[in-house]
Design an enzyme around this catalytic site. Structure first.
Site, PDB file in Angstrom:
ATOM      1  N   ALA A  66       0.842  12.222  -3.782  1.00 17.94           N
ATOM      2  CA  ALA A  66       0.797  12.791  -2.438  1.00 17.94           C
ATOM      3  C   ALA A  66       1.762  13.949  -2.257  1.00 17.94           C
ATOM      4  CB  ALA A  66       1.102  11.702  -1.410  1.00 17.94           C
ATOM      5  N   GLY A 115      -1.673   8.594  -6.003  1.00 13.18           N
ATOM      6  CA  GLY A 115      -3.090   8.824  -5.757  1.00 13.18           C
ATOM      7  C   GLY A 115      -3.829   9.322  -6.978  1.00 13.18           C
ATOM      8  N   GLU A 118      -4.729   6.200  -8.718  1.00 18.16           N
ATOM      9  CA  GLU A 118      -5.720   5.508  -7.889  1.00 18.16           C
ATOM     10  C   GLU A 118      -7.107   6.129  -8.049  1.00 18.16           C
ATOM     11  OE1 GLU A 118      -3.715   3.629  -4.034  1.00 18.16           O
ATOM     12  OE2 GLU A 118      -3.182   5.740  -4.282  1.00 18.16           O
ATOM     13  N   GLU A 140       4.893   4.740  -5.313  1.00 20.56           N
ATOM     14  CA  GLU A 140       5.005   4.852  -3.859  1.00 20.56           C
ATOM     15  C   GLU A 140       6.168   4.056  -3.274  1.00 20.56           C
ATOM     16  OE1 GLU A 140       0.714   5.949  -4.705  1.00 20.56           O
ATOM     17  OE2 GLU A 140       2.206   4.562  -5.510  1.00 20.56           O
ATOM     18  N   SER A 432      40.054  15.376  -5.241  1.00 21.49           N
ATOM     19  CA  SER A 432      39.223  14.669  -4.263  1.00 21.49           C
ATOM     20  C   SER A 432      39.826  14.704  -2.870  1.00 21.49           C
ATOM     21  CB  SER A 432      39.028  13.207  -4.695  1.00 21.49           C
ATOM     22  OG  SER A 432      40.274  12.554  -4.805  1.00 21.49           O
TER      23      SER A 432
END
Length: 737
Positions: A66, A115, A118, A140, A432
């Site tokens: 996707a 997808g 799929e 996903e 840091s």
């Protein structure tokens, strides 16, 4: 412009080639979905078409899933019904494909994810390129979703629930050989033979039907409560998921439920069930947060979205690292692994050699895992020169100091190094906490001084905090970002300030844990509440790792520098003094701190904590402690925005997740505020301030945002990318400094 090529040969076989225009890799766009639907109808309706082969016109991928840039906008914009329709529409196209009455084969010539897989699973035959890059998977879950176009139903029906659940729950792709062994694909073939193999199959099988459409079909291994694997797959599986996610991520339990319920239904009802679960997840803030921060915004950061324009790209071939302790040794290893020659320098040859030995051990572990070769090990080690001689720094394009966190020590090495560096070389500090501007004062060219704050262990931690000092030039900032990119790490850019961004936020986390201890809260409850919030390590445990003594030194340095009280870490200083000065418990490196570290045994909370900090009889609810941990870090981040320490909200979110382990489900510190809303967040802060003190008071900038109903992320910015591949690992933060 078309996203498909459709060619019909003399035998009546249609070759459907996916080619999404203006994309380097095929992704599922609305245009492609519409084109696929039209192609399926054409195949079904045209009598001259006897069969079809679906492939990709791009050599690097079949279909990569996707378009997250499009999906991320669903939350808050679409109803559940609209989200359901999204899933059902594509699922319907794939269902029509497999029931159109004609044989369809997939010639998978590159990776097929989400997808993409799929679509392939809806085809009657699948032949995959015999190439390590041609991985297949359903990732996903990494973006808070489940496969919404048949993945949770076809994969278990094809290879069985026991084999399918790990792929669905971990999101990890599988290599071609494993895909063949599992039965995900029917055959492997060289890339140039895929289409021919697929064409031969459809011609030899004019009547094709999916197994699950054959009367009497049964899912391999069984389904439901009576399946032999049911206890392991679903009961134990639910417990494993709850433990791993602390119930903060809704996708894994939804996947378990969808597979459990759906595999007991006819396929068409199962697909509708899947779309319902998909819609619920897509409309959740967790899904939006994961997509936006961990993929869209991380992609933008990795592509150096903060890099000043107009500065030529730099490539580093030789750098110096001063200080061969854990941080310096880790930086040297990361640089050498990226093909850069490294001068690793320390006060004695023994210390320098010990620093190089860090790389030897790290590479040996890689060799044992067969993740590298002896030749690569030798080449990487040959790039590191361990020495005490500063003259070797001549010719270095960049020097990073990673010496003891004390201003005088850092000033000394800066003076020594810059006396030998060429006029174009840049200098970076791995500090840091110490302001970059103060360190740059002894550099002859402060515009070429920058902060590069790595996280420990360097080879595993993906983040580098790039600190722009008041004199740092745009060219130096661009070069620093180029260096971070060359190390294949994710940079965020912050402006100079005591503690910068990550150390400030990290400080509030450990201080809140110690404040709870002083209040008489059970130490185990403190640690467990933090982990239940989604933090990878409890505040007392992580404080032991970076040492409690360091917290005292940070406080003392802030006082000596005359910094404002907000930088002095006063919230927990009494606890720190009790542990270090009264009890001599400085942390893990000193033999013990909040925890004991018995030889050959797991660490355990020091029993003396309950006596030193009297545990009160009535303990708070875990949700209250969980809220305090999440709110205090988000609140400090809001202060950093108000003070100009952070310019881009995306950098704050990425820094908090990748650097210090703020939970990814929240999308990061500022996404957490956006998700619950500034007005509610301020109300929560004020209630916490009433109960626990001034440190929870929200800044005026945040209050003003709430009045305007403004969000930190007004819109999703970044790059269009596909659902990611790779193993799903817990997103943990490391140690700062």
């Amino acid at each position: 412009m078309s996203t498909l090529r459709f060619e019909l040969d003399a035998a009546g076989v249609a070759l459907v080639s996916i080619d999404v225009v203006d994309r380097s890799m095929n992704v599922l766009t609305p245009a492609l979905e519409a084109a696929l639907a039209a192609a399926v109808e054409r195949i079904a309706a045209d009598a001259s078409i006897k069969a079809a082969v679906i492939t990709s016109a791009k050599s690097n991928a079949f279909l990569a899933g996707a378009d997250l840039k499009e999906l991320v906008s669903v939350y808050g914009q679409e109803t559940l019904q609209q989200a359901y329709a999204r899933s059902a529409r594509l699922s319907g196209v794939f269902r029509r494909l497999e029931t159109c009455g004609k044989p369809i084969a997939a010639a998978i010539n590159g990776l097929a994810l989400g997808g993409g897989l799929e679509l392939a699973l809806a085809c009657h035959y699948r032949v995959l390129a015999d190439d390590p890059k041609a991985v297949v998977g359903l990732p996903e879950v990494k973006v808070g979703l489940l496969p919404g176009a048949g993945g949770t139903q076809r994969l278990p029906r094809l290879i069985g629930i026991q084999q399918a659940l790990p792929m669905l729950l971990n999101g990890a792709p599988v290599l071609p050989a494993q895909a063949l062994e599992l039965g995900i694909v029917h055959a492997l073939a060289p890339a140039d033979q895929l289409i021919a193999r697929a064409r031969d199959w459809v011609l030899a099988n004019p009547v094709a039907q999916q197994p699950w459409d054959v009367k009497g079909f049964k899912v391999p291994g069984g389904v439901g409560c009576l399946a032999p694997h049911a206890v392991e797959s679903f009961q134990a599986g639910t417990s494993r998921v709850a433990r791993a996610t602390q119930r903060n991520y809704p996708a894994p339990p939804a996947i378990l439920a969808c597979v459990f319920e759906g595999t007991q239904l006819p396929i068409d009802r199962a697909l509708r069930l899947e779309s319902k679960y998909f819609a619920t997840l897509l409309c959740s803030p967790v899904c939006r947060n994961l997509m936006r921060t961990m993929f869209i915004q991380k992609e933008a950061a990795d592509k150096l979205a903060s890099r000043p324009a107009g500065v030529p790209k730099s490539t580093f071939t030789r750098i110096g690292v001063i200080g061969a302790g854990m941080m310096g040794a880790g930086i040297a290893y990361a640089a050498a692994s990226a093909g850069i020659d490294v001068i690793l320098l320390d006060a004695t040859q023994e210390l320098a050699d010990r620093g190089k030995a860090y790389s030897v051990k790290a590479l040996q572990r890689q060799l044992e895992k067969r993740a590298t070769t002896q030749q690569r090990v030798n080449t990487t080690l040959s790039r590191i020169l361990a020495t005490t001689d500063y003259s070797h720094l001549r010719g270095c394009e960049l020097v990073v100091e990673a010496v003891f966190e004390k201003r005088e020590v850092k000033h000394d090495v800066i003076r020594k190094a810059t006396a030998l560096l060429g006029p174009s070389a840049i200098f970076a500090s791995n500090t840091s906490t110490l302001p970059i501007g103060g360190l740059a004062e002894v550099h002859p060219r402060p515009e070429q001084f920058v902060g590069l704050h790595f996280f420990s262990p360097v080879e595993h931690m993906p983040l580098v905090e790039v600190i722009r000092g008041r004199s740092t030039s745009a060219a130096t900032l661009a070069q620093a970002l180029d260096f971070v990119s060359q190390l294949r790490k994710t940079p965020i850019v912050v402006n100079d300030s005591p503690g910068f961004f990550t150390s400030r936020v990290f400080g509030t986390y450990v201080d809140e844990g110690m404040a709870m201890l002083a209040e008489g809260i059970e130490p185990a409850l403190i640690e467990n509440a933090a982990r239940m919030a989604g933090m990878p390590v409890g505040p007392l445990a992580v404080c032991d790792e970076v040492t409690i003594e360091l917290q005292l030194k940070v406080h003392e340095q802030a006082v000596a520098d005359g910094l404002n009280e907000k930088f002095q870490r006063l919230t927990a200083i009494d606890v720190v003094r009790k542990m270090v000065q009264e009890q001599g418990r400085v942390g893990r490196r000193g033999g013990g701190g909040f925890y004991d570290y018995p030889a050959n045994e797991r660490k355990r909370l020091w029993p003396g904590l309950r006596d030193l900090f009297a545990v009160r009889e009535v303990q708070p609810e875990v949700e209250e402690l969980r809220q305090r941990f999440l709110v205090i870090q988000a609140l400090e981040s809001a202060r950093c925005v108000a003070e100009g320490v952070i310019d881009r909200p995306a950098d704050a979110d990425l820094g908090s997740i990748l650097g210090i382990g703020y939970p990814a489900w929240a999308g990061g510190v500022l996404s957490f505020i956006d998700t619950i809303g500034a007005a509610r967040f301020i109300a929560d802060c004020r209630e916490l301030a009433r109960r626990y003190g001034q440190r929870f008071e929200p800044p005026a900038d945040l209050v003003e945002r709430a009045h305007r109903s403004a969000l930190y992320h007004e819109e999703t910015s970044g790059f269009t990318i596909s659902i990611p591949q790779g193993d799903l690992e817990p997103i943990h933060g490391g140690q700062t400094g």
